[in-house]
Design an enzyme around this catalytic site. Structure first.
Site, short mmCIF file in Angstrom:
data_model
loop_
_atom_site.label_atom_id
_atom_site.label_comp_id
_atom_site.label_asym_id
_atom_site.label_seq_id
_atom_site.Cartn_x
_atom_site.Cartn_y
_atom_site.Cartn_z
N LYS A 74 0.85 -1.19 0.00
CA LYS A 74 0.00 0.00 0.00
C LYS A 74 0.89 1.24 0.00
O LYS A 74 1.54 1.55 0.99
CB LYS A 74 -0.91 0.03 1.22
CG LYS A 74 -1.80 1.29 1.25
CD LYS A 74 -2.12 1.69 2.68
CE LYS A 74 -2.71 3.09 2.75
NZ LYS A 74 -1.78 4.16 2.35
N GLU A 147 8.41 0.80 11.84
CA GLU A 147 9.60 1.66 11.72
C GLU A 147 9.06 3.08 11.67
O GLU A 147 8.53 3.53 10.66
CB GLU A 147 10.38 1.30 10.46
CG GLU A 147 11.80 1.83 10.47
CD GLU A 147 11.95 3.16 9.76
OE1 GLU A 147 11.98 4.19 10.47
OE2 GLU A 147 12.02 3.16 8.53
N CYS A 181 13.68 9.66 7.88
CA CYS A 181 13.40 9.31 9.28
C CYS A 181 14.68 9.23 10.10
O CYS A 181 14.67 9.51 11.30
CB CYS A 181 12.63 7.99 9.35
SG CYS A 181 13.46 6.59 8.57
N GLU A 278 10.34 16.43 15.91
CA GLU A 278 10.93 16.02 14.64
C GLU A 278 10.43 16.95 13.53
O GLU A 278 9.24 16.98 13.23
CB GLU A 278 10.54 14.58 14.32
CG GLU A 278 11.11 14.08 13.01
CD GLU A 278 10.63 12.68 12.64
OE1 GLU A 278 11.35 12.00 11.90
OE2 GLU A 278 9.54 12.28 13.09
#
Length: 375
Positions: A74, A147, A181, A278
């Protein structure tokens, strides 16, 4: 299942040098034989983010297929076309249903994670969405690998050669406009080299063009989507509202696309949002430290633990510091060295489970023990 593993002790041949059978004989006696083996889970869902839609998909697809599962990929609603093209190109390579690509809007993800037909979810994305994945997957107790986001810190020690590492440190933070990330999102620099590195980073940033990727001289492109662009702009606005000093950047020109200039913030307070959150954009707080134990404590105080780095002329001393950092991966004088043979995953709110390596393969399997009574 048999996994073919490459022995990297030598570089003499690219061919696999080790064949490991994952079936383990636990007992083989006169009265009983007991074997434990790894078996496929069934159908795995690979949910992929928008920042690296193809490379992240190909961390998941081979592992799922190699271990005997079918897989449904997906893509993000922001980046469906490249992944759909992969599905088109591979359509005749596998039996029908072995590899599928399913694209759709925001409602598709929850439908997949709740659906009882999936035995495994491998998700890469934000920590907030990861929590929702776990919640919806819990109804059928399916296996989940996450993750998630990070607030990765780099520690620059006093003995570092600033000239040698400045460019590497810059790109550890600003590659792909900071939309990585595992990018450096907090830069802690020893006070003895802080000014020198700050100058080097700011000067190098002046040579890096932010703009249209079709222009050959462009090195940093736009933020990928409007929602993320707005979040980064709000963070930069907060920096200005707080009166925090920037070494370079900090002025977003509206209306010219989702472009954000390289922004380096000069020694903001530890509690500042630019330090604690972040950014996932080209915004980097640079912080001064003098005490090593104190800076390690600050690095580890984050609720995230995805990755980090240590920069020093003494690699052995840096490795000892790395062992004290609560992150799934720590690089020494490097950044984003990931291979298919090396497991990586996060700690704390950066997720659980791993991708890559033998450990990553085993995430797509379950154990079955067969006990034979010979008496």
């Amino acid at each position: 299942l048999k996994f073919h593993l490459v022995d990297h002790a030598t570089n003499s041949s690219p061919a696999p040098r080790i064949v490991r059978d994952v079936t383990v004989v636990v007992e083989d006696s006169r009265d009983r034989k007991v074997e434990t083996r790894r078996v496929p889970l069934g159908v795995a869902a690979a949910i992929v983010p928008w920042n690296y839609p193809i490379s992240i998909a190909f961390l998941k697809i081979p592992a799922a297929l190699l271990t005997g599962n079918c897989v449904v990929v997906k893509p993000s609603p922001y980046t469906p076309l490249t992944t759909l093209k992969i599905g088109e190109l591979s359509r005749d390579l596998f039996p029908a249903g072995v590899l599928s690509v399913l694209s759709g809007g925001d409602e598709l993800g929850p439908w997949i994670t709740e659906h009882p037909g999936f035995a495994k979810i491998s998700f890469t994305g934000s920590s907030a969405t990861g929590r929702r994945v776990v919640q919806s997957a819990s109804h059928t107790l399916k296996r989940v690998t996450l993750e998630l986001g990070g607030n990765d810190a780099a520690i620059v020690l006093a003995d570092v050669n600033v000239h040698a590492v400045a460019e590497k440190i810059f790109w550890s933070a600003f590659t792909n406009a900071g939309q990585v990330c595992m990018a450096t999102k907090r830069l802690y620099v020893h006070e003895s080299v802080y000014d020198e590195l700050a100058f080097a980073l700011a000067e190098y940033a002046k040579t890096v063009k932010v703009g249209d990727g079709f222009e050959p001289e462009t090195k940093i492109g736009p933020i990928q989507n409007r929602a993320q662009y707005d979040r980064v702009c709000r963070l930069i606005h907060d920096i200005a509202e707080r009166g925090e000093r920037v070494l370079i950047g900090g002025n977003v020109v509206p209306g010219a696309g989702y472009f954000v200039p390289v922004t380096i913030v000069d020694n903001p307070p530890e509690e500042s949002p630019v330090v604690q959150e972040e950014a996932f954009g080209p915004v980097l707080p640079m912080l001064k430290f003098s005490d090593l134990d104190d800076v390690i404590a600050k690095v580890n105080a984050s609720p995230y633990g995805l990755a980090g780095s240590v920069w020093s002329s003494d690699a052995d001393a840096a490795a000892l510091i790395a062992s004290r950092i609560h992150s799934g991966t720590v690089w020494i004088n490097d950044w984003l060295y990931i291979t298919p043979f090396t497991p990586f995953g996060g700690r704390k709110q950066s997720g659980y489970g791993v991708e890559c390596g033998l450990e990553g393969l085993l995430e797509y399997t379950g154990t079955q023990t067969v006990a034979i009574n010979r008496s």
